[in-house]
Design a protein around this motif. Structure first.
Motif, PDB file in Angstrom:
ATOM      1  N   GLU A  71      -9.890  -2.216   7.799  1.00 19.40           N
ATOM      2  CA  GLU A  71     -11.099  -2.455   8.589  1.00 19.40           C
ATOM      3  C   GLU A  71     -11.156  -3.908   9.049  1.00 19.40           C
ATOM      4  O   GLU A  71     -11.524  -4.207  10.191  1.00 19.40           O
ATOM      5  N   TYR A  78       0.812  -1.214   0.000  1.00 19.78           N
ATOM      6  CA  TYR A  78       0.000   0.000   0.000  1.00 19.78           C
ATOM      7  C   TYR A  78       0.852   1.272   0.000  1.00 19.78           C
ATOM      8  O   TYR A  78       0.383   2.343  -0.385  1.00 19.78           O
ATOM      9  N   LYS A 113     -14.378   5.222   6.995  1.00 24.89           N
ATOM     10  CA  LYS A 113     -13.655   4.062   7.520  1.00 24.89           C
ATOM     11  C   LYS A 113     -12.415   4.511   8.287  1.00 24.89           C
ATOM     12  O   LYS A 113     -12.087   3.968   9.349  1.00 24.89           O
ATOM     13  N   GLY A 136      -9.131   7.614  -2.443  1.00 26.94           N
ATOM     14  CA  GLY A 136     -10.144   7.450  -1.406  1.00 26.94           C
ATOM     15  C   GLY A 136     -11.343   8.334  -1.674  1.00 26.94           C
ATOM     16  O   GLY A 136     -11.259   9.338  -2.386  1.00 26.94           O
ATOM     17  N   ASP A 137     -12.492   7.961  -1.107  1.00 22.23           N
ATOM     18  CA  ASP A 137     -13.706   8.756  -1.257  1.00 22.23           C
ATOM     19  C   ASP A 137     -14.318   8.980   0.111  1.00 22.23           C
ATOM     20  O   ASP A 137     -13.687   8.714   1.143  1.00 22.23           O
ATOM     21  N   VAL A 161      -3.792   3.516   5.560  1.00 24.35           N
ATOM     22  CA  VAL A 161      -5.021   4.035   4.944  1.00 24.35           C
ATOM     23  C   VAL A 161      -4.859   5.517   4.621  1.00 24.35           C
ATOM     24  O   VAL A 161      -5.193   5.970   3.514  1.00 24.35           O
ATOM     25  N   VAL A 219      -8.769  -2.746  -1.541  1.00 27.20           N
ATOM     26  CA  VAL A 219      -8.186  -1.426  -1.254  1.00 27.20           C
ATOM     27  C   VAL A 219      -7.762  -1.375   0.211  1.00 27.20           C
ATOM     28  O   VAL A 219      -8.232  -2.154   1.051  1.00 27.20           O
ATOM     29  N   ALA A 277      -8.390   0.592   2.747  1.00 25.14           N
ATOM     30  CA  ALA A 277      -9.395   0.813   3.791  1.00 25.14           C
ATOM     31  C   ALA A 277     -10.141  -0.467   4.143  1.00 25.14           C
ATOM     32  O   ALA A 277     -10.483  -0.701   5.306  1.00 25.14           O
ATOM     33  N   VAL A 278     -10.395  -1.328   3.147  1.00 23.62           N
ATOM     34  CA  VAL A 278     -11.118  -2.588   3.397  1.00 23.62           C
ATOM     35  C   VAL A 278     -10.260  -3.539   4.221  1.00 23.62           C
ATOM     36  O   VAL A 278     -10.729  -4.148   5.192  1.00 23.62           O
ATOM     37  N   ARG A 338      -2.727   6.206   1.541  1.00 19.68           N
ATOM     38  CA  ARG A 338      -3.428   6.049   0.267  1.00 19.68           C
ATOM     39  C   ARG A 338      -4.353   7.241   0.010  1.00 19.68           C
ATOM     40  O   ARG A 338      -4.450   7.728  -1.122  1.00 19.68           O
ATOM     41  N   MET A 339      -5.010   7.719   1.056  1.00 15.60           N
ATOM     42  CA  MET A 339      -5.944   8.828   0.885  1.00 15.60           C
ATOM     43  C   MET A 339      -5.217  10.110   0.506  1.00 15.60           C
ATOM     44  O   MET A 339      -5.713  10.913  -0.285  1.00 15.60           O
ATOM     45  N   GLU A 384     -14.448   5.871   2.318  1.00  9.96           N
ATOM     46  CA  GLU A 384     -13.153   5.488   2.878  1.00  9.96           C
ATOM     47  C   GLU A 384     -12.717   6.453   3.973  1.00  9.96           C
ATOM     48  O   GLU A 384     -12.043   6.057   4.926  1.00  9.96           O
TER      49      GLU A 384
END
Length: 529
Positions: free
Chosen positions: A466, A445, A498, A491-492, A482, A460, A462-463, A485-486, A495
């Motif tokens: 989690e 990542y 999350k 990310g949206d 996480v 991804v 975030a999944v 990546r954001m 995410e």
């Protein structure tokens, strides 16, 4: 008449000497001096009337201050009460008593004391300010709601925020293996504070930059000073001594009684203070208790706020001493000043044991086995049993060995994801296996090149994060993956939500959402998240 004049001269001389001791902060001699002065006044009888009562009030009040400074809180409280017998409206004694009661976590009683001070001295601002603090602490102690947002946004300033003692929905029970542990009494959401408590004693220091052998010496000196302070507190306070005796000295815990959780709540202070103190603390027993129960502030599952990288700290926190280890921990510790905050690191069910990680659990089972043996136990938690008994165990060990041997990280991650689909691994067990090779996921990542090679063969960040958090609780390293990546635009809104949940599991519900976003160093979204 001659005797009264002689007494007056002696009192004046002792007061002058007391001023010198006060300036030197020689509290032991200061206490001895005022004890002598009180004896002289009492020997004179009631013949001197109001003047003698005034002198005795002030002497007890000043001795109370010195006892407070030396952490003899029970003695300080007795002196304050004696001073107020001579003058119920004596402002210094009322303020001193309120401060002692605050340190004993008796917030409502401290508030009552301050109300008396305000009623008799309406213009005293110090009493009003202390009463506001008292009410805030009392509310926090009842509800367990903590907000240290301003302190965090201020860059973890030198003055730590006020924290009250709090015991949430937990109880001490016998575990299935015969040991004692902390258990949730109701369903609890991730991030919820479970225990907030001040250390009996905390010892801290800064290791030399190039520590080497000097680092060991620094730790030994820190430990020696720490032990001396604990023994001093135990000798002065029967309440603390009785609570220390509730902890395990390292013997078979099946022989130890399970204490009532009420003993550790602020309301129990008066009851414990009333217990007769032991003639002398059992030093050997206390040393064994410290050896087994002391917590390190730089330990795993601990987030240290506002501390330097070469900082070391140890302490004795009473109720957190009942927290056992699990490789699927359900709680984390935060340290703010002398307080430890234990919060749920994932959702907890009523009756589930509250556990923490004694060592790094984002690691393969063989590494965890080695770590647990250093702690002189064999972990038999749900995760270890699953990884031990699974038919695909040998395949997992191959992947773990490949990861540690420098093999392709993306190949290791893709093999696991494909293997879990083939082995039909579901739910929490996916998180267990992902946590075991987390370093491989973190590498993937953190690299755009490796992410392109994996494509859609892995979920991804975030999944996966989690999934890992549901299995082993929040962890800052997982959260950073996480957020990394954001920050790259991957990310949206979903995410971000999350990440917020993962942040609460990692840091606890101790700050506002806007503060957590600032901590993430992410721009605030414009859609109300």
């Amino acid at each position: 008449m001659k005797q009264a004049v002689s007494l007056e001269e002696q009192v004046q001389h002792l007061r002058s000497k007391a001023t010198e001791l006060l300036l030197r902060e020689d509290w032991a001699e200061y206490i001895n001096l005022y004890s002598h002065l009180i004896s002289l006044c009492l020997a004179a009888g009631d013949g001197a009337g109001a003047a003698l009562h005034k002198t005795l009030c002030l002497a007890h009040s000043n001795r109370a201050e010195a006892r407070f400074r030396t952490r003899d809180l029970a003695g300080a409280l007795r002196d304050c009460d004696r001073a107020l017998e001579f003058d119920p409206a004596h402002l210094k004694s009322l303020l001193r008593k309120a401060r002692v009661l605050l340190d004993l976590d008796r917030y409502a009683s401290a508030g009552d004391c301050l109300k008396l001070a305000i009623a008799s001295h309406p213009g005293d601002d110090a009493s009003r300010e202390l009463l506001v603090r008292c009410r805030n602490l009392e509310a926090q102690s009842r509800r367990g709601r903590i907000d240290v947002s301003n302190w965090i946004l201020g860059g973890f300033g030198d003055k730590c925020p006020d924290l009250a003692e709090y015991v949430g929905p937990v109880e001490i029970r016998r575990c299935s293996n015969g040991e004692r542990g902390l258990f949730a009494t109701k369903n609890v959401e991730a991030g919820t504070p479970l225990v907030v408590t001040r250390a009996v004693v905390a010892g801290r220091g800064i290791l030399p930059e190039s520590a080497g052998g000097h680092g060991d010496s620094a730790r030994m000196l820190l430990w020696k000073d720490f032990v001396e302070k604990v023994l001093d507190v135990a000798e002065k306070c029967s309440r603390t001594l009785n609570l220390i005796y509730q902890l395990s000295p390292g013997t078979d815990q099946g022989d130890l009684e399970v204490p009532d959780i009420a003993l550790f709540k602020p309301d129990a202070v008066e009851q414990l203070l009333a217990l007769p103190p032991a003639s002398r603390p059992d030093v050997d027993r206390i040393l064994k208790v410290l050896d087994v129960n002391c917590l390190s502030e730089e330990a795993f599952s601990t987030k240290i706020d506002g501390k330097q990288s070469n900082y070391i700290g140890i302490g004795l926190w009473l109720l957190p001493s009942f927290l056992n280890h699990s490789c699927s921990p359900s709680a984390r510790r935060q340290h703010i000043g002398d307080h430890a905050i234990v919060h749920a690191a994932r959702d907890l069910r009523a009756g589930e044991e509250v556990t923490i990680a004694y060592f790094d659990v984002l690691s393969p089972i063989d590494d965890r086995r080695t770590s647990s043996r250093r702690w002189a136990f064999e972990c038999r938690c749900e995760r270890c049993d699953f990884e031990d008994s699974a038919l695909f165990g040998p395949k997992m060990r191959e992947m773990e060995a490949a990861m540690k041997g420098g093999a392709s990280m993306e190949e290791t991650v893709m093999r696991l994801e494909e293997g879990m689909r083939r082995w039909e691994v579901k739910g929490k067990q996916k998180g267990f296996l992902r946590a075991s090779i987390w370093p491989a996921y973190a590498s993937v990542y953190g690299s755009e090149r490796l992410m392109r090679r994996c494509g859609r063969k892995i979920p991804v960040a975030a999944v996966v994060a989690e999934s890992v958090a549901e299995a082993v609780g929040g962890d800052e390293r997982v959260l950073k993956a996480v957020l990394g990546r954001m920050k790259k635009g991957c990310g949206d809104v979903a995410e971000m939500e999350k990440a917020m949940r993962l942040g609460r599991a990692t840091y606890g519900k101790i700050m506002k959402r806007t503060t957590m976003k600032a901590l993430f160093q992410l721009p605030l979204l414009n859609n109300g998240v």
